[in-house]
Design a protein around this motif. Structure first.
Motif, PDB file in Angstrom:
ATOM      1  N   ALA A 121       0.829  -1.201   0.000  1.00 63.08           N
ATOM      2  CA  ALA A 121       0.000   0.000   0.000  1.00 63.08           C
ATOM      3  C   ALA A 121       0.866   1.254   0.000  1.00 63.08           C
ATOM      4  CB  ALA A 121      -0.928  -0.002   1.208  1.00 63.08           C
ATOM      5  N   ALA A 122       1.875   1.271   0.872  1.00 67.05           N
ATOM      6  CA  ALA A 122       2.774   2.425   0.921  1.00 67.05           C
ATOM      7  C   ALA A 122       3.465   2.632  -0.418  1.00 67.05           C
ATOM      8  CB  ALA A 122       3.807   2.234   2.027  1.00 67.05           C
ATOM      9  N   SER A 123       3.792   1.517  -1.081  1.00 65.84           N
ATOM     10  CA  SER A 123       4.505   1.604  -2.350  1.00 65.84           C
ATOM     11  C   SER A 123       3.641   2.228  -3.442  1.00 65.84           C
ATOM     12  CB  SER A 123       4.972   0.203  -2.769  1.00 65.84           C
ATOM     13  OG  SER A 123       5.663   0.268  -3.996  1.00 65.84           O
ATOM     14  N   ASN A 126       2.709   5.852  -2.624  1.00 68.97           N
ATOM     15  CA  ASN A 126       3.874   6.707  -2.860  1.00 68.97           C
ATOM     16  C   ASN A 126       3.998   7.044  -4.344  1.00 68.97           C
ATOM     17  OD1 ASN A 126       6.418   7.870  -1.581  1.00 68.97           O
ATOM     18  ND2 ASN A 126       7.296   6.654  -3.239  1.00 68.97           N
ATOM     19  N   GLN A 127       3.820   6.034  -5.200  1.00 69.91           N
ATOM     20  CA  GLN A 127       3.897   6.275  -6.639  1.00 69.91           C
ATOM     21  C   GLN A 127       2.785   7.220  -7.107  1.00 69.91           C
ATOM     22  OE1 GLN A 127       6.216   5.166  -8.921  1.00 69.91           O
ATOM     23  NE2 GLN A 127       7.373   4.377  -7.168  1.00 69.91           N
ATOM     24  N   MET A 128       1.592   7.017  -6.597  1.00 66.19           N
ATOM     25  CA  MET A 128       0.480   7.896  -6.969  1.00 66.19           C
ATOM     26  C   MET A 128       0.725   9.324  -6.504  1.00 66.19           C
ATOM     27  SD  MET A 128      -2.824   5.454  -6.109  1.00 66.19           S
ATOM     28  CE  MET A 128      -4.040   6.599  -6.781  1.00 66.19           C
ATOM     29  N   ALA A 129       1.222   9.469  -5.279  1.00 62.11           N
ATOM     30  CA  ALA A 129       1.443  10.811  -4.727  1.00 62.11           C
ATOM     31  C   ALA A 129       2.545  11.546  -5.470  1.00 62.11           C
ATOM     32  CB  ALA A 129       1.768  10.709  -3.239  1.00 62.11           C
ATOM     33  N   ILE A 130       3.610  10.836  -5.849  1.00 66.84           N
ATOM     34  CA  ILE A 130       4.680  11.452  -6.638  1.00 66.84           C
ATOM     35  C   ILE A 130       4.112  11.979  -7.951  1.00 66.84           C
ATOM     36  CG2 ILE A 130       6.759  10.950  -7.985  1.00 66.84           C
ATOM     37  CD1 ILE A 130       7.584   9.002  -5.763  1.00 66.84           C
ATOM     38  N   ARG A 131       3.249  11.187  -8.544  1.00 63.27           N
ATOM     39  CA  ARG A 131       2.743  11.506  -9.882  1.00 63.27           C
ATOM     40  C   ARG A 131       1.647  12.569  -9.858  1.00 63.27           C
ATOM     41  NH1 ARG A 131       4.014   7.955 -13.963  1.00 63.27           N
ATOM     42  NH2 ARG A 131       3.019   8.356 -15.987  1.00 63.27           N
ATOM     43  N   TYR A 132       0.779  12.521  -8.810  1.00 63.77           N
ATOM     44  CA  TYR A 132      -0.405  13.376  -8.823  1.00 63.77           C
ATOM     45  C   TYR A 132      -0.492  14.338  -7.640  1.00 63.77           C
ATOM     46  CZ  TYR A 132      -1.722   9.711 -12.135  1.00 63.77           C
ATOM     47  OH  TYR A 132      -1.729   8.826 -13.186  1.00 63.77           O
ATOM     48  N   LEU A 222      -4.255   4.174  12.605  1.00 61.30           N
ATOM     49  CA  LEU A 222      -2.875   4.043  12.146  1.00 61.30           C
ATOM     50  C   LEU A 222      -2.828   3.766  10.651  1.00 61.30           C
ATOM     51  CD1 LEU A 222       0.157   3.861  12.822  1.00 61.30           C
ATOM     52  CD2 LEU A 222      -0.209   1.422  13.324  1.00 61.30           C
ATOM     53  N   PHE A 223      -3.675   2.864  10.179  1.00 61.60           N
ATOM     54  CA  PHE A 223      -3.760   2.550   8.748  1.00 61.60           C
ATOM     55  C   PHE A 223      -4.078   3.814   7.951  1.00 61.60           C
ATOM     56  CE2 PHE A 223      -6.273   0.872   5.097  1.00 61.60           C
ATOM     57  CZ  PHE A 223      -5.359  -0.016   4.570  1.00 61.60           C
ATOM     58  N   LEU A 224      -4.988   4.611   8.463  1.00 58.17           N
ATOM     59  CA  LEU A 224      -5.380   5.867   7.823  1.00 58.17           C
ATOM     60  C   LEU A 224      -4.231   6.868   7.812  1.00 58.17           C
ATOM     61  CD1 LEU A 224      -7.816   7.694   6.769  1.00 58.17           C
ATOM     62  CD2 LEU A 224      -8.129   8.332   9.160  1.00 58.17           C
ATOM     63  N   ILE A 228      -2.053   8.840   4.855  1.00 59.94           N
ATOM     64  CA  ILE A 228      -2.034  10.311   4.798  1.00 59.94           C
ATOM     65  C   ILE A 228      -0.604  10.821   4.803  1.00 59.94           C
ATOM     66  CG2 ILE A 228      -2.587  12.401   6.109  1.00 59.94           C
ATOM     67  CD1 ILE A 228      -5.184  10.997   6.984  1.00 59.94           C
ATOM     68  N   ASN A 229       0.244  10.261   5.662  1.00 61.67           N
ATOM     69  CA  ASN A 229       1.636  10.715   5.750  1.00 61.67           C
ATOM     70  C   ASN A 229       2.386  10.478   4.449  1.00 61.67           C
ATOM     71  OD1 ASN A 229       1.208  11.501   8.393  1.00 61.67           O
ATOM     72  ND2 ASN A 229       2.027   9.630   9.279  1.00 61.67           N
ATOM     73  N   THR A 230       2.090   9.358   3.780  1.00 67.86           N
ATOM     74  CA  THR A 230       2.728   9.090   2.488  1.00 67.86           C
ATOM     75  C   THR A 230       2.318  10.133   1.460  1.00 67.86           C
ATOM     76  OG1 THR A 230       2.796   6.707   2.938  1.00 67.86           O
ATOM     77  CG2 THR A 230       2.982   7.387   0.639  1.00 67.86           C
ATOM     78  N   ILE A 231       1.039  10.445   1.396  1.00 67.70           N
ATOM     79  CA  ILE A 231       0.551  11.435   0.429  1.00 67.70           C
ATOM     80  C   ILE A 231       1.122  12.813   0.738  1.00 67.70           C
ATOM     81  CG2 ILE A 231      -1.517  12.644  -0.378  1.00 67.70           C
ATOM     82  CD1 ILE A 231      -3.039   9.970   0.080  1.00 67.70           C
TER      83      ILE A 231
END
Length: 666
Positions: A121-123, A126-132, A222-224, A228-231
């Motif tokens: 999920a983090a992976s 992370n890719q989505m957040a980098i891109r968008y 924590l899951f939430l 959020i922290n990754t985004i």
């Protein structure tokens, strides 16, 4: 973030031929759509194999939306882990109390504590957040989809629960004391003996089960927050939300809401004509609950677009005007964005018969035309309404811990914590009294009347806050089953209502759990009403009675009491009266506190007020299937018809109006 009200749709580009995307998006723009939600179930399309990412299709569709001035809300796809992930890492899948695995094939097949899920999920996030994360066409993110309690009993949850308990209690002896494990010879002698509640019996130790719920709330939080922290590493301006659903949930909405920028709700008002005497009021409560999560305006991530089906037999078709009226109800209650589920009814998969705005034929019908009218109205009126606020003087305090504790231990036949809240909220709504539904620990400064149904689990701090509120001139309304438990879910060792005994001016000598039976009560005017569910048999300790039981061995004893506390009052409702008495009682309290109400609202009509510096905006909605006439206290200018309304307004079924009234005259 876009500072305007928006109406939009949920769209699944991955489920349609890409050749249709552009035509769909142009049609959305012409209909007035300004926002869409994408990708919550598209993990396998974005990552078809481990760490092999394919975002070209999503780039294309986001670009098409941007070209048409339609903003995008992206979802993290963790509600539906792809099959390669669950095949290679079966620890992703939840296990229920009986040892059965929740396999892939529907959705929600993910354990919040799974190490493999967290890694992958983090992976992808992370890719989505980098891109968008800084994409100008993306305005926000939805985390996962429709959280619910999993009650997972997998090995990882077992270990994590034990670690959570060690951190909370430090020693096994403290745990034994906090849970009262001496009962049924349940004492632990070693931490390894402590597990999740295998077997799933709801009759296990109530302190243990309440802690298991609290543990799950913490793990969900924590899951939430991990997502959020990754985004947030790549996104500073986009909002982050989650779409709660199906109230009452077993979730702690207030706890989860703290991590969000804005709360969201999936709103499906019931279309059944037999539900129209109750459904609009239940919906009003759901919207007030959602606004109370953050104590500010919220979003609707899914709104009814047609008859739901597939999970159950299809509902009745929405009556003409129904879709528009209930969307305006959500907006009036504080929804700044409303997205309809879905754009087009599915032609594949399990949700084929959950209707969208357009049928599989792709021929627009009356539902689509009604939606288009709505979207155009919202786009036109947004500049006037976007910054308006509420000025409510009444609050209902709601506790998810109370709800869970009373779910763990039955109280009486027919007792339901949330349904009782509904009854009080419905009376307020029928009287046109605006109400906030907030958590027990929220500030009370702005209110005159605070209704606290069945404050079952309570500490001294909360009891003192309510007493101080009354001392300062407020009115508190307490009800039966208050002050029963301490925070460890042990029964308090004093006369009920425990910590609330002083402020209420009564104590409970004993109680009669009458359930579905009825009891007659008589008030000061000699009028008789019925009550059900519960009867506390109280002794006056400074309070005075304002209604009395008329049946059983406790006939003549107080059923409703009032205690003067400083400048204010504390009422205690020892039973659950019928709607007629509750209406009379709430009217009395409103008069005492000079809270404006309307005793003449027709059934099915809801009135909501919002304000800015110069005007009051009066939303008047007929959420019924009959014509109504609504008297007007002040003349106003109709924002929908551009006409002046004087002494009354006539509304057809599911018709509404929005009046602008200068504060000098309203």
């Amino acid at each position: 973030m876009i500072d305007r009200m928006q109406v939009g749709v949920v769209y699944y580009p991955e489920q349609w031929d890409s050749a249709r995307w552009e035509a769909d998006i142009k049609q959305m723009r012409e209909a007035g759509v300004t926002v869409v939600r994408l990708a919550e179930f598209a993990w396998c399309r974005m990552e078809p194999a481990p760490e092999k990412y394919t975002f070209d299709w999503l780039d294309e569709v986001i670009g098409l939306f941007a070209q048409n001035d339609i903003a995008v809300i992206l979802c993290t796809p963790t509600n539906t882990p792809p099959r390669w992930l669950t095949d290679q890492h079966p620890d992703v899948l939840p296990i229920n109390a009986s040892g059965m695995t929740t396999h892939a094939g529907v959705r929600g097949h993910r354990c919040f504590n799974s190490i493999s899920l967290k890694y992958y999920a983090a992976s992808i996030i992370n890719q989505m957040a980098i891109r968008y994360g800084s994409h100008p066409g993306v305005i926000g993110w939805q985390i996962d989809n429709e959280f619910w309690m999993l009650d997972c009993h997998c090995p990882r949850c077992n270990t994590t629960f034990r670690q959570w308990l060690i951190q909370k209690y430090e020693t096994v002896s403290k745990l034994n004391e906090a849970w009262g494990t001496i009962v049924w010879s349940g004492e632990y002698s070693d931490w390894q003996q402590v597990t999740v509640p295998y077997g799933g019996s709801r009759f296990q130790n109530p302190s243990y089960l309440l802690d298991f719920a609290r543990f799950q709330w913490d793990m969900m939080e924590l899951f939430l927050t991990e997502q959020i922290n990754t985004i947030r590493q790549y996104s500073k301006q986009q909002f982050i939300t989650h779409n709660f659903h199906t109230y009452p949930p077993r979730l702690n909405l207030h706890q989860l809401g703290r991590a969000l920028d804005v709360a969201s709700f999936d709103y499906y008002p019931n279309t059944d004509p037999h539900k129209q005497t109750t459904g609009p009021y239940s919906g009003a409560l759901s919207l007030d609950v959602t606004r109370g999560i953050k104590r500010k305006n919220f979003y609707i991530m899914e709104q009814l677009s047609g008859a739901p089906g597939c999970w159950f037999p299809s509902w009745r078709a929405p009556y003409p005007g129904f879709i528009r009226a209930f969307t305006w109800q959500a907006i009036a209650k504080g929804a700044d964005k409303v997205l309809h589920f879905r754009w087009r009814s599915a032609t594949i998969g399990a949700e084929q018969f959950w209707q969208g705005l357009i049928d599989p034929s792709n021929v627009p019908g009356r539902r689509f035309l009604e939606f288009s009218q709505l979207a155009q109205e919202v786009n036109r009126l947004s500049p006037k309404l976007i910054d308006t606020t509420f000025q409510h003087q009444v609050a209902i305090l709601m506790s998810h811990e109370n709800m869970e504790a009373m779910r763990i231990q039955y109280q009486s036949d027919g007792f339901d914590y949330y349904e009782n809240i509904k009854d009080y909220h419905r009376i307020l709504t029928k009287l046109g009294v605006g109400c906030d539904v907030i958590e027990v620990g929220a500030p009370l400064d702005q209110y005159k009347l605070v209704i606290v149904p069945s404050l079952y689990v309570v500490n001294e701090e909360t009891a003192n806050r309510l007493e101080q509120f009354a001392q300062a001139g407020g009115t508190v309304l307490l009800t039966f089953r208050s002050g029963v438990k301490m925070e460890n879910n042990h029964h308090i060792e004093t006369m009920l209502p425990g910590y609330l005994q002083k402020s209420s001016g009564i104590y409970v000598e004993e109680y009669d759990a009458i359930g579905q039976s009825t009891q007659a009560i008589r008030d000061e005017d000699g009028e008789t009403y019925t009550a059900s569910i519960w009867c506390d048999i109280v002794s006056l300790q400074g309070a005075e009675a304002i209604a009395w039981y008329q049946d059983e061995f406790y006939s003549g004893t107080p059923a409703i009491t009032c205690n003067r506390v400083g400048k204010g009052k504390v009422y205690y409702v020892a039973t659950h009266p019928d709607e007629a008495y509750l209406r009379k009682l709430i009217t009395r309290l409103a008069k005492e506190q000079h809270i404006k109400y309307d005793a003449n609202l027709p059934d099915g009509v809801q009135i909501i007020e919002r304000f800015n510096e110069s005007n009051k905006y009066l939303f008047i909605m007929n959420l019924s299937r009959v014509d109504v006439t609504v008297p007007l206290e002040s003349p106003g200018y109709s924002l929908l018809s551009a006409e002046k309304r004087e002494k009354k307004i006539e509304l057809a079924p599911y018709e509404l109006d929005i009046l602008e009234i200068p504060l000098s005259s309203g």
